[in-house]
Design a protein around this motif. Structure first.
Motif, mmCIF file in Angstrom:
data_model
loop_
_atom_site.group_PDB
_atom_site.id
_atom_site.type_symbol
_atom_site.label_atom_id
_atom_site.label_comp_id
_atom_site.label_asym_id
_atom_site.label_seq_id
_atom_site.Cartn_x
_atom_site.Cartn_y
_atom_site.Cartn_z
ATOM 1 N N GLN A 1 0.844 -1.203 0.000
ATOM 2 C CA GLN A 1 0.000 0.000 0.000
ATOM 3 C C GLN A 1 0.875 1.247 0.000
ATOM 4 N N PHE A 2 1.919 1.227 0.801
ATOM 5 C CA PHE A 2 2.863 2.339 0.820
ATOM 6 C C PHE A 2 3.534 2.485 -0.540
ATOM 7 N N ALA A 3 3.980 1.385 -1.105
ATOM 8 C CA ALA A 3 4.677 1.421 -2.394
ATOM 9 C C ALA A 3 3.762 1.908 -3.509
ATOM 10 N N PHE A 4 2.471 1.553 -3.453
ATOM 11 C CA PHE A 4 1.537 1.980 -4.494
ATOM 12 C C PHE A 4 1.398 3.503 -4.536
ATOM 13 N N GLU A 5 1.585 4.160 -3.411
ATOM 14 C CA GLU A 5 1.463 5.615 -3.377
ATOM 15 C C GLU A 5 2.529 6.283 -4.234
ATOM 16 N N ILE A 6 3.697 5.669 -4.351
ATOM 17 C CA ILE A 6 4.798 6.289 -5.095
ATOM 18 C C ILE A 6 5.111 5.585 -6.412
ATOM 19 N N CYS A 7 4.493 4.452 -6.646
ATOM 20 C CA CYS A 7 4.752 3.664 -7.856
ATOM 21 C C CYS A 7 4.116 4.345 -9.069
ATOM 22 N N PRO A 8 4.858 4.478 -10.177
ATOM 23 C CA PRO A 8 4.284 5.131 -11.358
ATOM 24 C C PRO A 8 3.124 4.360 -11.990
ATOM 25 N N VAL A 9 3.038 3.062 -11.783
ATOM 26 C CA VAL A 9 1.928 2.270 -12.321
ATOM 27 C C VAL A 9 0.853 2.080 -11.257
ATOM 28 N N GLY A 10 1.252 1.670 -10.073
ATOM 29 C CA GLY A 10 0.289 1.383 -9.010
ATOM 30 C C GLY A 10 -0.403 2.615 -8.467
ATOM 31 N N GLY A 11 0.304 3.736 -8.397
ATOM 32 C CA GLY A 11 -0.278 4.967 -7.857
ATOM 33 C C GLY A 11 -1.522 5.409 -8.608
ATOM 34 N N PRO A 12 -1.459 5.528 -9.943
ATOM 35 C CA PRO A 12 -2.656 5.917 -10.691
ATOM 36 C C PRO A 12 -3.809 4.919 -10.546
ATOM 37 N N LEU A 13 -3.506 3.624 -10.469
ATOM 38 C CA LEU A 13 -4.569 2.624 -10.301
ATOM 39 C C LEU A 13 -5.225 2.760 -8.933
ATOM 40 N N LYS A 14 -4.418 3.017 -7.912
ATOM 41 C CA LYS A 14 -4.948 3.209 -6.564
ATOM 42 C C LYS A 14 -5.854 4.438 -6.537
ATOM 43 N N ARG A 15 -5.422 5.535 -7.157
ATOM 44 C CA ARG A 15 -6.238 6.751 -7.187
ATOM 45 C C ARG A 15 -7.519 6.538 -7.997
ATOM 46 N N GLU A 16 -7.432 5.794 -9.109
ATOM 47 C CA GLU A 16 -8.617 5.489 -9.911
ATOM 48 C C GLU A 16 -9.621 4.687 -9.087
ATOM 49 N N SER A 17 -9.126 3.721 -8.345
ATOM 50 C CA SER A 17 -9.977 2.899 -7.498
ATOM 51 C C SER A 17 -10.623 3.744 -6.404
ATOM 52 N N ARG A 18 -9.856 4.655 -5.822
ATOM 53 C CA ARG A 18 -10.378 5.535 -4.767
ATOM 54 C C ARG A 18 -11.492 6.426 -5.319
ATOM 55 N N ARG A 19 -11.288 6.999 -6.522
ATOM 56 C CA ARG A 19 -12.316 7.854 -7.140
ATOM 57 C C ARG A 19 -13.587 7.045 -7.436
ATOM 58 N N ALA A 20 -13.430 5.830 -7.936
ATOM 59 C CA ALA A 20 -14.585 4.992 -8.247
ATOM 60 C C ALA A 20 -15.354 4.633 -6.980
ATOM 61 N N LYS A 21 -14.624 4.402 -5.903
ATOM 62 C CA LYS A 21 -15.273 4.087 -4.623
ATOM 63 C C LYS A 21 -16.098 5.280 -4.137
ATOM 64 N N LYS A 22 -15.540 6.485 -4.230
ATOM 65 C CA LYS A 22 -16.270 7.684 -3.812
ATOM 66 C C LYS A 22 -17.489 7.907 -4.689
ATOM 67 N N ALA A 23 -17.341 7.696 -5.984
ATOM 68 C CA ALA A 23 -18.451 7.906 -6.908
ATOM 69 C C ALA A 23 -19.587 6.911 -6.672
ATOM 70 N N ALA A 24 -19.221 5.703 -6.233
ATOM 71 C CA ALA A 24 -20.231 4.659 -6.021
ATOM 72 C C ALA A 24 -21.006 4.834 -4.731
ATOM 73 N N GLY A 25 -20.449 5.597 -3.818
ATOM 74 C CA GLY A 25 -21.256 5.667 -2.627
ATOM 75 C C GLY A 25 -20.656 6.359 -1.506
#
Length: 104
Positions: free
Chosen positions: A80-104
């Motif tokens: 989870q820590f690494a995903f915050e700074i990873c060039p591939v994982g970071g955007p996916l984590k943020r995309e997932s976070r936005r989708a979660k907020k949009a869903a509810g």
């Protein structure tokens, strides 16, 4: 050994991407396949490896199986820590976070 299963699971770029996308919310195999344009059998194999490594778990809900990170797994905490700074994982984590907020 469990460590071998964890390293095997993390050695695959698609599996690391799946973990990043699961980092913020639960998803079905179909949701994962649609996001990564993978075939159902490929997603199933990746999810099986992640489940066997203890990095994710699953729960049947009606006709669907929902996958989520195992939150108390030390490897997941570190990734989870690494995903915050990873060039591939970071955007996916943020995309997932936005989708979660949009869903509810």
């Amino acid at each position: 050994m469990m460590q071998d299963k964890i390293f095997e699971a993390l050695a695959s770029s698609p599996r690391r991407q799946i973990l990043a996308f699961l980092s913020e919310r639960e998803l079905t195999a179909g949701d994962i396949a649609a996001r990564f344009e993978m075939s159902a059998p490929a997603v199933s194999r990746h999810l099986s490896v992640l489940v066997n490594a203890g990095l994710i778990d699953s729960e049947r809900r009606g006709q669907f199986v929902v996958y989520r990170l195992v939150p108390d797994n030390l490897v997941n905490t570190l990734t989870q820590f690494a995903f915050e700074i990873c060039p591939v994982g970071g955007p996916l984590k943020r995309e997932s976070r936005r989708a979660k907020k949009a869903a509810g």
